[in-house]
Write an enzyme that holds these catalytic residues in place. Structure first.
Site, short mmCIF file in Angstrom:
data_model
loop_
_atom_site.label_atom_id
_atom_site.label_comp_id
_atom_site.label_asym_id
_atom_site.label_seq_id
_atom_site.Cartn_x
_atom_site.Cartn_y
_atom_site.Cartn_z
N HIS A 172 7.67 4.36 57.53
CA HIS A 172 8.72 4.55 58.55
C HIS A 172 8.45 3.44 59.56
CE1 HIS A 172 11.33 7.38 61.15
NE2 HIS A 172 11.04 6.34 61.93
N HIS A 222 7.49 1.12 62.30
CA HIS A 222 6.78 1.37 63.56
C HIS A 222 6.13 0.09 64.04
CE1 HIS A 222 3.99 2.25 60.25
NE2 HIS A 222 3.00 1.83 61.05
N HIS A 267 3.13 -1.35 66.51
CA HIS A 267 1.89 -1.04 67.22
C HIS A 267 1.88 -1.89 68.50
CE1 HIS A 267 -0.34 0.63 63.59
NE2 HIS A 267 0.58 -0.09 62.97
P1 AMP Z 1 0.34 1.36 59.51
O1 AMP Z 1 -0.97 1.10 58.82
O2 AMP Z 1 0.90 0.13 60.15
O3 AMP Z 1 1.32 2.08 58.63
O4 AMP Z 1 -0.01 2.31 60.74
C1 AMP Z 1 0.08 3.71 60.70
C2 AMP Z 1 -0.53 4.21 61.98
O5 AMP Z 1 -0.14 5.54 62.17
C3 AMP Z 1 -2.07 4.16 61.99
O6 AMP Z 1 -2.52 3.38 63.10
C4 AMP Z 1 -2.45 5.66 62.16
O7 AMP Z 1 -3.59 5.85 62.96
C5 AMP Z 1 -1.19 6.22 62.81
N1 AMP Z 1 -0.97 7.64 62.62
C6 AMP Z 1 -1.02 8.33 61.46
N2 AMP Z 1 -0.72 9.63 61.66
C7 AMP Z 1 -0.47 9.76 62.99
C8 AMP Z 1 -0.10 10.87 63.83
N3 AMP Z 1 0.09 12.09 63.35
N4 AMP Z 1 0.05 10.64 65.15
C9 AMP Z 1 -0.13 9.41 65.66
N5 AMP Z 1 -0.46 8.32 64.91
C10 AMP Z 1 -0.63 8.49 63.60
#
Ligand code: AMP
Length: 113
Positions: free
Chosen positions: A98, A100, A102
């Site tokens: 999804h 996102h 950072h």
């Molecule tokens: P990516 O590797 O770019 O897909 O990043 C996914 C991010 O989502 C990682 O930094 C995780 O720590 C974060 N993440 C996963 N589950 C949750 C959650 N329930 N609440 C907040 N962050 C999350």
């Protein structure tokens, strides 16, 4: 999408530490922060990754960029500096399918995310 983690967070089915919300966009703190500030900014509508964005999403994408700038100011990292990054697709290491962004800062940044 019913099986998407961030869609569930967007509708409130899974709790999150929200820092901003409106009808189109949500920003919340990463559950495993890589730096003192680590916020995820997502569109509420399901877009799997940057690779799936279309011309129709132009306003939404602009909104996300401007929100990132505002949140950096709010977090007090606008002057010290920060990163805004997105992973798109398997080779990038994208874990959640999804879109996102950072927003990371608050210390000298090495290789993260
Ligand atoms: P990516 O590797 O770019 O897909 O990043 C996914 C991010 O989502 C990682 O930094 C995780 O720590 C974060 N993440 C996963 N589950 C949750 C959650 N329930 N609440 C907040 N962050 C999350």
């Amino acid at each position: 999408m019913s099986d998407c983690l961030f869609c569930k967070i967007a509708v409130g089915d899974i709790p999150s530490n929200k820092v901003y919300e409106d009808d189109e966009v949500l920003a919340f703190r990463d559950i495993a922060p890589k730096a003192p500030t680590h916020i995820l900014i997502i569109p509420k509508k399901h877009i799997a990754a940057l690779a799936e964005v279309t011309e129709e999403d132009a306003c939404l994408m602009g909104k996300i960029q401007l929100l990132a700038k505002k949140l950096a100011e709010q977090e007090g990292i606008a002057e010290s500096g920060y990163r805004l990054l997105t992973n798109s697709g398997p080779d990038s290491g994208q874990e959640v399918a999804h879109l996102h962004y950072h927003l990371i800062g608050g210390e000298k940044l090495g290789d993260i995310c």
